[in-house]
Motif scaffolding. Structure first.
Motif, PDB file in Angstrom:
ATOM      1  N   VAL A 153       0.847  -1.070   0.101  1.00 54.01           N
ATOM      2  CA  VAL A 153      -0.012   0.137   0.054  1.00 54.01           C
ATOM      3  C   VAL A 153       0.906   1.231  -0.026  1.00 54.01           C
ATOM      4  N   GLU A 154       0.644   2.233  -1.032  1.00 55.07           N
ATOM      5  CA  GLU A 154       1.454   3.372  -0.965  1.00 55.07           C
ATOM      6  C   GLU A 154       0.500   4.521  -1.167  1.00 55.07           C
ATOM      7  N   THR A 155       1.259   5.764  -0.852  1.00 51.32           N
ATOM      8  CA  THR A 155       0.372   6.912  -0.915  1.00 51.32           C
ATOM      9  C   THR A 155       0.659   7.452  -2.231  1.00 51.32           C
ATOM     10  N   VAL A 156      -0.498   7.997  -2.949  1.00 52.30           N
ATOM     11  CA  VAL A 156      -0.309   8.600  -4.479  1.00 52.30           C
ATOM     12  C   VAL A 156      -0.904   9.912  -4.427  1.00 52.30           C
ATOM     13  N   LEU A 157      -0.180  10.866  -5.188  1.00 52.69           N
ATOM     14  CA  LEU A 157      -0.783  12.059  -5.511  1.00 52.69           C
ATOM     15  C   LEU A 157      -1.687  12.011  -6.912  1.00 52.69           C
ATOM     16  N   VAL A 158      -2.915  12.274  -6.680  1.00 53.00           N
ATOM     17  CA  VAL A 158      -3.615  12.167  -7.712  1.00 53.00           C
ATOM     18  C   VAL A 158      -3.710  13.299  -8.810  1.00 53.00           C
ATOM     19  N   GLU A 159      -3.463  13.053 -10.202  1.00 52.09           N
ATOM     20  CA  GLU A 159      -3.010  14.141 -11.053  1.00 52.09           C
ATOM     21  C   GLU A 159      -4.132  14.407 -11.993  1.00 52.09           C
ATOM     22  N   GLY A 160      -5.284  13.066 -12.185  1.00 46.26           N
ATOM     23  CA  GLY A 160      -6.138  13.484 -13.267  1.00 46.26           C
ATOM     24  C   GLY A 160      -6.833  12.250 -13.512  1.00 46.26           C
ATOM     25  N   VAL A 161      -7.709  12.311 -14.626  1.00 42.10           N
ATOM     26  CA  VAL A 161      -8.554  11.222 -14.752  1.00 42.10           C
ATOM     27  C   VAL A 161      -8.092  10.374 -15.733  1.00 42.10           C
ATOM     28  N   SER A 162      -8.304   9.153 -16.040  1.00 39.61           N
ATOM     29  CA  SER A 162      -7.257   8.236 -17.021  1.00 39.61           C
ATOM     30  C   SER A 162      -7.979   8.512 -18.515  1.00 39.61           C
ATOM     31  N   ARG A 163      -7.245   8.592 -19.252  1.00 38.89           N
ATOM     32  CA  ARG A 163      -7.624   8.962 -20.658  1.00 38.89           C
ATOM     33  C   ARG A 163      -8.228   7.438 -21.228  1.00 38.89           C
ATOM     34  N   LYS A 164      -7.903   6.224 -20.648  1.00 35.66           N
ATOM     35  CA  LYS A 164      -8.099   4.957 -21.534  1.00 35.66           C
ATOM     36  C   LYS A 164      -9.221   4.332 -20.955  1.00 35.66           C
ATOM     37  N   ARG A 165      -9.627   4.728 -19.514  1.00 29.40           N
ATOM     38  CA  ARG A 165     -10.750   3.909 -18.916  1.00 29.40           C
ATOM     39  C   ARG A 165     -11.598   4.905 -18.082  1.00 29.40           C
ATOM     40  N   GLU A 166     -12.735   4.961 -18.414  1.00 31.29           N
ATOM     41  CA  GLU A 166     -13.592   5.769 -17.651  1.00 31.29           C
ATOM     42  C   GLU A 166     -13.929   5.323 -16.268  1.00 31.29           C
ATOM     43  N   ARG A 184     -12.933   9.102  -8.005  1.00 29.39           N
ATOM     44  CA  ARG A 184     -14.042   9.949  -8.631  1.00 29.39           C
ATOM     45  C   ARG A 184     -12.999  11.323  -9.149  1.00 29.39           C
ATOM     46  N   PRO A 185     -13.407  12.051 -10.003  1.00 28.40           N
ATOM     47  CA  PRO A 185     -12.710  13.259 -10.256  1.00 28.40           C
ATOM     48  C   PRO A 185     -12.509  14.244  -9.276  1.00 28.40           C
ATOM     49  N   ASP A 186     -13.448  14.265  -8.225  1.00 30.72           N
ATOM     50  CA  ASP A 186     -13.302  15.124  -6.968  1.00 30.72           C
ATOM     51  C   ASP A 186     -11.921  14.783  -6.122  1.00 30.72           C
ATOM     52  N   ALA A 187     -11.236  13.748  -6.661  1.00 31.16           N
ATOM     53  CA  ALA A 187     -10.081  13.458  -5.812  1.00 31.16           C
ATOM     54  C   ALA A 187      -8.792  13.946  -6.159  1.00 31.16           C
ATOM     55  N   ILE A 188      -8.928  14.489  -7.570  1.00 32.59           N
ATOM     56  CA  ILE A 188      -7.835  15.206  -8.039  1.00 32.59           C
ATOM     57  C   ILE A 188      -7.192  16.226  -7.461  1.00 32.59           C
ATOM     58  N   GLY A 189      -5.823  16.437  -7.282  1.00 29.51           N
ATOM     59  CA  GLY A 189      -5.134  17.254  -6.613  1.00 29.51           C
ATOM     60  C   GLY A 189      -4.834  16.911  -5.081  1.00 29.51           C
ATOM     61  N   GLY A 190      -5.712  15.616  -4.657  1.00 30.57           N
ATOM     62  CA  GLY A 190      -5.188  15.432  -3.354  1.00 30.57           C
ATOM     63  C   GLY A 190      -4.417  13.956  -3.386  1.00 30.57           C
ATOM     64  N   PHE A 191      -4.096  13.452  -2.216  1.00 29.19           N
ATOM     65  CA  PHE A 191      -3.663  12.537  -1.971  1.00 29.19           C
ATOM     66  C   PHE A 191      -4.601  11.230  -1.591  1.00 29.19           C
ATOM     67  N   ALA A 192      -4.108   9.832  -2.116  1.00 32.78           N
ATOM     68  CA  ALA A 192      -4.861   8.742  -1.847  1.00 32.78           C
ATOM     69  C   ALA A 192      -3.951   7.485  -1.469  1.00 32.78           C
ATOM     70  N   ARG A 193      -4.496   6.603  -0.825  1.00 36.87           N
ATOM     71  CA  ARG A 193      -3.867   5.366  -0.315  1.00 36.87           C
ATOM     72  C   ARG A 193      -4.299   4.123  -1.345  1.00 36.87           C
TER      73      ARG A 193
END
Length: 210
Positions: A153-166, A184-193
Motif C-alpha cells: 500500500v502506497e500514498t499517491v498524488l492524484v493528477e487527473g482522470v485516466s484517458r483510457k478507462r472511464e 471520482r474526479p473530485d479526488a484530483i489534486g489530493g492524496f490517496a492510499r
C-alpha cells in the motif's frame, strides 16, 4: 504533508547539504532524476559536464546511503563526437554498477548553439543505433523492477482522470511511478492510499484503500 519533487538535477549542483535536507524532510520526494549522460571521463570532459565518473558514482552512493529506498533515474547520451568503443563500454559498466531505476536514452544529433555543434560527428549513424540498442536492452535488464512492490500500500498524488478507462484516476507515487485506480474526479489534486495490484509495462494498476 505536501510533496516537493525535483524534476531534474545537475550532478555538480547536488550538494551534501541538499542530501542532508532531503533526509530530514519527508515532504521531499524520494525520487531523484540525476542525468549522468555518459560513463567515460573523456566524453564527460568533452561535454563540459564538470564532474568525473568517479565523482558521480560517489554521489549516487552517498544519496542511497542517506535516503534508503530512494529511486534514481538518469539520462544517457550515446554517440557523442569522439566516442570510442571503450568509452561506450565504460557507460555500460556504469549502468551495471549503479542499476538506475529508469533512464532516458538517446543518441547524439548535432544541435546548433551547443558546444558540440562545431565538432565533427565522428560516430556513424549505424554505430549510434547499435550502441543505443545495447543501452536500452541493458537498462531493461538492470532496472530495479516494481514487481516486488506488488501487494503493498502506497500514498499517491492524484493528477487527473485516466484517458483510457472511464471511472479511473491517474496518480503518481513518491518514486514517480504512474498508477491508475478507480475513483471520482473530485479526488484530483489530493492524496490517496492505494494497494499496488498489478504492473503493466511501467504503470501500476491500484485498488483504493480506506
Amino acid at each position: 504533508a505536501p510533496w516537493v519533487r525535483f524534476l531534474t538535477s545537475h550532478p555538480k549542483d547536488f550538494s551534501p547539504r541538499l542530501i542532508r535536507t532531503m533526509a530530514e524532510h519527508r515532504s521531499l520526494c524520494r525520487h531523484i532524476h540525476l542525468p549522468v549522460q555518459h560513463g567515460s571521463d573523456a566524453i564527460l570532459a568533452a561535454m563540459n559536464r564538470k564532474y568525473t565518473r568517479e565523482e558521480y558514482i560517489r554521489l549516487v552512493r552517498s544519496i542511497r546511503e542517506a535516503l534508503p529506498g530512494v529511486s534514481i533515474g538518469t539520462d544517457i547520451l550515446i554517440g557523442f563526437p569522439g566516442e570510442t568503443e571503450e568509452d561506450f563500454r565504460l557507460t555500460l559498466d556504469l549502468m551495471e554498477e549503479l542499476r538506475f531505476d529508469d533512464a532516458f536514452t538517446y543518441h547524439y544529433n548535432p544541435r546548433e548553439g551547443t558546444r558540440a555543434f562545431g565538432m565533427p560527428d565522428t560516430v556513424p549513424r549505424e554505430i549510434k543505433l547499435e550502441r543505443l540498442d545495447r543501452v536500452i536492452r541493458l537498462q531493461r535488464k538492470t532496472t530495479r523492477g516494481g514487481g516486488e512492490r506488488l501487494g503493498g500500500v502506497e500514498t499517491v498524488l492524484v493528477e487527473g482522470v485516466s484517458r483510457k478507462r472511464e471511472g479511473e484516476l491517474l496518480a503518481r507515487t513518491e518514486k514517480d511511478d504512474m498508477v491508475v485506480f478507480p475513483g471520482r474526479p473530485d479526488a484530483i489534486g489530493g492524496f490517496a492510499r492505494v494497494r499496488l495490484a498489478e504492473l503493466r509495462g511501467n504503470t501500476f494498476r491500484g485498488e483504493p484503500v480506506g
